[in-house]
Design an enzyme around this catalytic site. Structure first.
Site: not given
Length: 749
Positions: A499, A508
């Site tokens: 995730e 990210e």
């Protein structure tokens, strides 16, 4: 009560709805209210009331000064305005002064500031640039407002403007002017350009440099304009929605009411975290002072003081009155609408409303060790984890149906890369129990504090069924398959679950992280969850956020405009139109996992220096090992109405798992997906709140005319040591002879 809007609603006492704060304004009021009058307005149900700062004596004095000055032949010197005198005002510092909203400028603003007034409503310009044929008047008005903000250091200035120049919606307050120009000849064109009022506001707030003490009081017309203009105003800093009697219609019972479009507008605007207040204009009640109570008492009474019964009778209306003193039908109707508002959902109350238009720096879990409370916030979103669990279930079922080999005799090997506190580990174990497919689960986490938590979870919750590893996923060599006393040997992973997605999908560094761990994935049959993700964007108008970013920069954050901010975008206007081939939200780029082996081989060669010349890179000295994760896009958005953009809104979609067996009627394979796109989230992951959009700000707002095209170019750059975004926005409009006129702005992160 005489009005049909009073009554009891069958509301749950626990329901929380938007609260209506309703004030009263009288455009003919020339004197400050007395204490008694002010109290009576509040007692009739209003929360606040407007009052003029100065009276007609002051206005007449100013007009006379201007007239005398103009009679001096050849003189262009402005008259000297002497300070406010007690004869010019009835406003003085009182305990209730902070509840007043003042009107007008400079001397008055300064005096109101002294009196403690905190909000001043200023009548907006009577004429827009399009009507006047020149922007000089609006520019002069804007300059005056800018100066007033400098004078009133502690006040908010609220510009009273119509949503558009609907005939009959003009300001009724008398201007301090001796011009022969009348409202009749101001509206020279029969055709109404609904954006001229917004144009004036845009000039005013631009000259005032998006001052955070500058707001709008928006006059709502009887006939609402298109949704485009309604949402344009929705994105602006609204302080008041003002309604006059002409805005309302009369229902069958003879009471004022609003049609469905007006009710929908109110519902939309009241969902703002800082919802606007309501201001009812020229609707009463009458505020003439009642004779003092003591004057109603019988002077022949033998008692020195009246009895309680006498005093009560003196202050109550006569029994023959058919109307409660101070009752207001318009106010009653708005209170009725207040009770009809939909209650806030649990999601709105606990998460969404609090985060509206609140800038947050994106997380950097690769370089930072997150705190437990941050993990806890993520884990509060069941939608995301439900989708992940469904994806793992589908993968396990099809693994069994396809009779794929496993990398362990104990079952399918699942590795959760970046486990955090372990919610995906729990979902993987539950998916195994649901499908009956045995699994061997590994939890890989670099955060030493989260590692301790995972060990405890394995003892207390997972029953020792999980192997927990503390390491950066990119350094992990894979599951240990050798006996304890034998030389260490590493096996492969069948399903890699992560995730690592950010608000823009890749922001990210999910691509870089998953590239680094791909070497442990079984080369022939291993799968990644997610298997792909796409980034999407749209140009937006969001004045509040622009002002916030500007203030951060002025407060010392020199990178404020170079930072892509995570924010729950709410008070915004999507300026792009929905047209064929040029949607409101457009795809920027895509990443897929696992990467083809040829790509991985090239990366390995570059890192080892196997490519002659080093293979290049985004910066000198780089070997280009991460060049395959660089991206670039060029998108065209069509804008039918003129406007301004303050940045780009970014979203993502992810395919967690795509069926390897099933196909629908069109030949497409069913997918388990996540989406943050506004027009797709309800279809793919309704009520998911794990990710808010990302906002790429512009250092200067970019104005564009009607029927324009916005060209957006964005790069995802890398130099092997870091990843950053660069973006450029250009506005084009085709004119005669097919000449393109454009403006552009470019920013790097």
């Amino acid at each position: 009560m005489a009005n049909g809007y009073f009554g009891h609603d069958n509301d749950n006492a626990d329901d929380i709805r938007p609260a209506f704060h309703i004030g009263q304004h009288d455009s003919t009021r020339s004197e400050t209210l007395t204490n008694t009058q002010y109290g009576r307005v509040l007692n009739s149900g209003f929360r606040f009331v407007t009052t003029p700062i100065t009276n007609t004596h002051f206005h007449e004095r100013i007009v006379q000064l201007v007239s005398d000055s103009q009679q001096q032949s050849g003189s262009r010197v402005d008259p000297i305005v002497t300070p406010i005198t007690p004869g010019d005002t009835t406003l003085f510092p009182e305990a209730y002064t902070s509840g007043f909203i003042g009107q007008v400028l400079n001397l008055e603003v300064d005096y109101a500031n002294f009196c403690g007034v905190r909000s001043i409503i200023v009548p907006g310009p009577r004429q827009d640039s399009t009507q006047a044929g020149s922007g000089r008047g609006i520019a002069q008005y804007a300059r005056a407002i800018q100066e007033a903000l400098l004078i009133g250091t502690r006040v908010n200035l609220i510009i009273h403007l119509p949503m558009y120049r609907e005939p009959g919606l003009e300001e009724k307050a008398a201007p301090l002017s001796i011009s022969d120009e009348t409202p009749d000849n101001l509206q020279s064109s029969k055709e109404i350009d609904i954006f001229t009022s917004w144009d004036s506001w845009h000039v005013i707030r631009t000259v005032c440099d998006y001052d955070t003490r500058l707001f709008v009081a928006l006059r709502i017309p009887r006939v609402l304009p298109s949704k485009d203009l309604q949402m344009r105003w929705f994105s602006e800093p609204l302080q008041y929605l003002t309604y006059c009697p002409s805005t309302f219609q009369t229902n069958k019972g003879g009471h004022p009411s609003l049609g469905r479009p007006h009710q929908e507008l109110i519902h939309t605007y009241m969902r703002l975290k800082h919802a606007p207040y309501f201001l009812l204009c020229d609707v009463g009640p009458e505020l003439q002072d009642e004779p003092a109570a003591e004057q109603k008492i019988d002077p022949e009474s033998t008692s020195q003081f009246p009895t309680l019964e006498d005093a009560a009778a003196a202050t109550q209306p006569a029994k023959t009155d058919h109307k409660v003193q101070g009752h207001n039908a318009y106010l009653a109707y708005l209170r009725h609408l207040e009770r009809q508002q939909e209650p806030y959902t649990e999601l709105e109350l606990n998460t969404l409303t609090n985060f509206q238009d609140w800038l947050q720096s994106p997380l950097q879990p690769l370089s930072d060790n997150l705190e437990s409370v941050t993990y806890e916030v993520f884990e509060g979103d069941p939608v995301k984890y439900n989708q992940y669990e469904i994806a793992i279930e589908e993968a396990l079922k099809e693994w069994s149906e396809l009779k794929k080999p496993t990398s362990s005799p104990d079952g399918v090997v699942i590795a959760v890369a970046g486990s955090g506190r372990g919610p995906l580990v729990t979902r993987a174990l539950q998916a195994s129990e649901t499908t009956g497919v045995p699994v061997k689960v590994w939890a890989v986490e670099k955060n030493p504090n989260a590692y301790v938590y995972l060990l405890r979870q394995n003892q207390m919750v997972w029953g020792g069924r999980v192997t927990v590893v503390k390491t950066d996923m990119r350094a992990w060599k894979g599951p240990v398959i050798s006996p304890p006393d034998a030389p260490v040997a590493h096996g492969k992973v069948d399903i890699l679950v992560s995730e690592l997605l950010g608000s823009f999908g890749d922001n990210e560094l999910s691509p870089e992280c998953l590239d680094g761990i791909q070497h442990v994935l079984a080369p022939d049959h291993g799968i990644s969850i997610p298997s792909s993700y796409t980034a999407h964007m749209s140009p937006i108008s969001t004045p509040r956020l622009f002002a916030d970013v500007k203030n951060r920069r002025e407060g010392g954050d020199t990178n404020a405009f170079n930072t892509p901010w995570v924010v729950r975008l709410f008070a915004l206007d999507f300026v792009a139109a929905r047209v064929p081939d040029h949607g409101r939200f457009q795809l920027a780029w895509e990443f897929e996992h696992p990467l083809p082996q040829a790509t991985m081989d090239t990366v390995a060669l570059r890192r080892s220096g196997g490519v002659v010349g080093g293979g290049g890179g985004s910066m000198a000295g780089g070997v280009g090992a991460n060049d395959h994760n660089a991206r670039q896009c060029h998108l065209t958005f069509v804008c039918k109405s003129r406007g301004v953009i303050h940045g780009l809104a970014g979203y993502f979609e992810a395919v967690l798992y795509e069926s390897q067996i099933e196909e629908d009627e069109t030949g497409n394979r069913p997918k388990v997906e996540l989406s943050t796109l506004p027009d797709m989230i309800d279809q793919k992951s309704k009520d998911m709140v794990s990710w808010f959009p990302i906002f790429f700000p512009l250092k200067q707002p970019l104005y564009f005319p009607g029927d324009s095209e916005l060209e957006v170019t964005m790069w995802r750059q890398t130099n092997d040591a870091k990843v950053w975004y660069e973006w450029m926005v250009e506005a084009f409009r085709l004119v005669k002879n097919m000449v393109a006129v454009h403006a552009q702005t470019r920013y790097d992160d």
